[in-house]
Design an enzyme around this catalytic site. Structure first.
Site, PDB file in Angstrom:
ATOM      1  CD  GLU A 160      -2.686  -1.336   2.273  1.00  0.00           C
ATOM      2  OE1 GLU A 160      -2.731  -0.592   3.117  1.00  0.00           O
ATOM      3  OE2 GLU A 160      -3.388  -2.346   2.564  1.00  0.00           O
ATOM      4  CD  GLU A 265      -4.846  -7.995   1.620  1.00  0.00           C
ATOM      5  OE1 GLU A 265      -5.634  -7.198   2.246  1.00  0.00           O
ATOM      6  OE2 GLU A 265      -3.668  -7.860   1.957  1.00  0.00           O
TER       7      GLU A 265
HETATM    8  O1  9MR Z   1      -7.957  -8.015   8.156  1.00  0.00           O
HETATM    9  C1  9MR Z   1      -6.776  -7.432   8.783  1.00  0.00           C
HETATM   10  C2  9MR Z   1      -7.457  -6.832   9.956  1.00  0.00           C
HETATM   11  O2  9MR Z   1      -7.813  -7.868  11.031  1.00  0.00           O
HETATM   12  C3  9MR Z   1      -6.787  -5.930  10.812  1.00  0.00           C
HETATM   13  O3  9MR Z   1      -7.461  -5.245  11.915  1.00  0.00           O
HETATM   14  C4  9MR Z   1      -6.290  -4.910   9.798  1.00  0.00           C
HETATM   15  C5  9MR Z   1      -5.487  -3.791  10.684  1.00  0.00           C
HETATM   16  O4  9MR Z   1      -4.819  -2.910   9.692  1.00  0.00           O
HETATM   17  O5  9MR Z   1      -5.703  -5.287   8.654  1.00  0.00           O
HETATM   18  C6  9MR Z   1      -6.369  -6.204   7.926  1.00  0.00           C
HETATM   19  O6  9MR Z   1      -5.748  -6.846   6.739  1.00  0.00           O
HETATM   20  C7  9MR Z   1      -5.402  -5.729   6.019  1.00  0.00           C
HETATM   21  C8  9MR Z   1      -4.320  -6.141   5.024  1.00  0.00           C
HETATM   22  O7  9MR Z   1      -3.290  -6.466   6.023  1.00  0.00           O
HETATM   23  C9  9MR Z   1      -3.981  -5.220   4.111  1.00  0.00           C
HETATM   24  N1  9MR Z   1      -4.674  -4.977   3.227  1.00  0.00           N
HETATM   25  C10 9MR Z   1      -6.207  -4.218   3.813  1.00  0.00           C
HETATM   26  C11 9MR Z   1      -6.576  -5.393   4.929  1.00  0.00           C
HETATM   27  C12 9MR Z   1      -7.703  -5.060   5.559  1.00  0.00           C
HETATM   28  O8  9MR Z   1      -7.645  -3.869   6.251  1.00  0.00           O
END
Ligand code: 9MR
Length: 374
Positions: A160, A265
């Site tokens: 990102e 994802e």
């Molecule tokens: O799914 C993840 C969630 O449990 C966490 O709270 C969050 C914190 O930033 O991150 C989520 O996963 C992210 C991923 O690592 C990167 N792309 C976006 C995803 C959704 O936020």
């Protein structure tokens, strides 16, 4: 109670569609159906990694050929204090993948979010110099990647870093090191495990401005003789946006730039979106009943639209199977999904392939059916 009964009744009816019955009868699973196409994966939460969520673990073993840790390999967990690494959860995750013969993905080495506070600051609170930041990045990447050398097969090296308009995100990495922080991260990762696949991962990676900058970045990394294997398109998508053709244009463009595409994802939210498909975790919106309309289940028309959306995307992935290395769902069951709390906290969403009772949704049979079409 009456409503609950109607809801359960509706769920039972949808669970018995012909495709689903065929899928159950033939014992077909996602893993077997996509065996010769691309890896099909899921993100794993801590209760899954530690085997406490037993029913999800059964689904993971049966249905998926690849895994990624949803949270426990992010830098704030792996290195909460400088040089104090915590590997218990990640070790357990990797051991699970090895035991079950899975293609294991590491997520993620360099990300502005879920990053420990010390990373950018000196003891007196000032920003670190470029030299110190490079040293910290190198130490983090080298320690983590070396530990799992030969076992974690692919890394989301940078996550990102580019905005929808194609500009660089003004993160501390960017402020302190400029665009160079990206090739540097890939270089350090490659030095630590020359055989690992290395990816750049991002959300909304179909916006034309973003596509253009990511491709420029890929070419720049390659021109410097540094390894990059793929672009990870996160695919947190909604019911209307992006269109499948916008997505297709982006997949083709990345493939033409000489890298594989990972769908990393995937989840399809069935809920109204206040803005589209952002996955920027710092964006939050206040709760509003109107934005949480399906607490007791999806109405048939919404369910049908949602299934069609999944089918359309999988049809697209199959069409581009030669360019796609992996399709990973962002979780197993709807109850696990981050989408229940994003961008509005406390909603009931239905974005994944297994329901809150751990049942295989009918759409899984339909997706499997697509693999049989010529
Ligand atoms: O799914 C993840 C969630 O449990 C966490 O709270 C969050 C914190 O930033 O991150 C989520 O996963 C992210 C991923 O690592 C990167 N792309 C976006 C995803 C959704 O936020």
């Amino acid at each position: 109670m009456k409503r609950l009964f109607i809801f359960l009744g509706a769920a039972a009816i949808t669970a018995l569609t012909p495709c689903n019955i065929n899928a159950q009868r033939s014992n077909a699973t996602l893993k077997t159906a996509f065996k010769d196409t691309f890896y099909i994966g899921t993100a794993m939460s801590l209760p899954q990694i530690y085997g406490k969520d037993r029913k999800s673990v059964e689904i993971i073993k049966k249905q998926f050929s690849s895994i990624v840790a949803e949270n426990c390999m992010k830098s704030m967990f792996l290195q909460p204090e400088e040089d104090k690494f915590f590997f218990d959860d990640a070790d357990k995750f990797v051991a699970f993948g090895e035991k079950n013969n899975m293609f294991i993905i590491g997520h993620t080495l360099i990300w502005h979010s879920q990053l420990p506070k010390w990373f950018f600051t000196e003891k007196d609170g000032r920003d670190v110099s470029p030299e110190v930041l490079m040293q910290r990045m190198k130490n983090h990447i080298t320690t983590v990647v070396s530990r799992y050398k030969g076992r974690v097969k692919g890394w989301d090296v940078v996550n990102e870093a580019i905005m929808e308009d194609g500009s660089y995100r003004k993160s501390k990495f960017y402020e302190i090191l400029g665009e160079d922080f990206i090739p540097l991260a890939f270089q350090y990762a490659h030095e630590a495990d020359p055989d690992a696949e290395l990816y750049y991962n991002d959300y909304n990676e179909w916006y034309p401005g973003k596509v253009a900058t990511v491709i420029k970045m890929v070419k720049d990394i390659k021109a410097r003789g540094i390894r990059i294997d793929g672009v990870g398109m996160q695919a947190h998508v909604g019911m209307d946006t992006p269109s499948v053709s916008e997505y297709e244009t982006a997949i083709s463009a990345y493939a033409q730039s000489g890298v594989k595409v990972n769908i990393t994802e995937l989840d399809i939210s069935a809920l109204p979106s206040p803005w589209g498909t952002s996955a920027n975790v710092s964006d939050k919106i206040a709760y509003d009943e109107k934005m949480n309309p399906y607490k007791k289940g999806l109405p048939a028309d919404v369910q049908a639209g949602w299934e069609k959306r999944y089918e359309d995307f999988f049809r697209l992935f199959l069409k581009h199977k030669n360019s796609i290395r992996r399709v990973t769902l962002w979780g197993v069951t709807d109850s696990q999904s981050w989408k229940n709390d994003f961008p509005i906290k406390g909603r009931t969403d239905y974005p994944l392939l297994f329901d809150r009772q751990y049942r295989t949704k009918p759409v899984v049979g339909k997706i499997i059916q697509l693999t049989k079409e010529k």
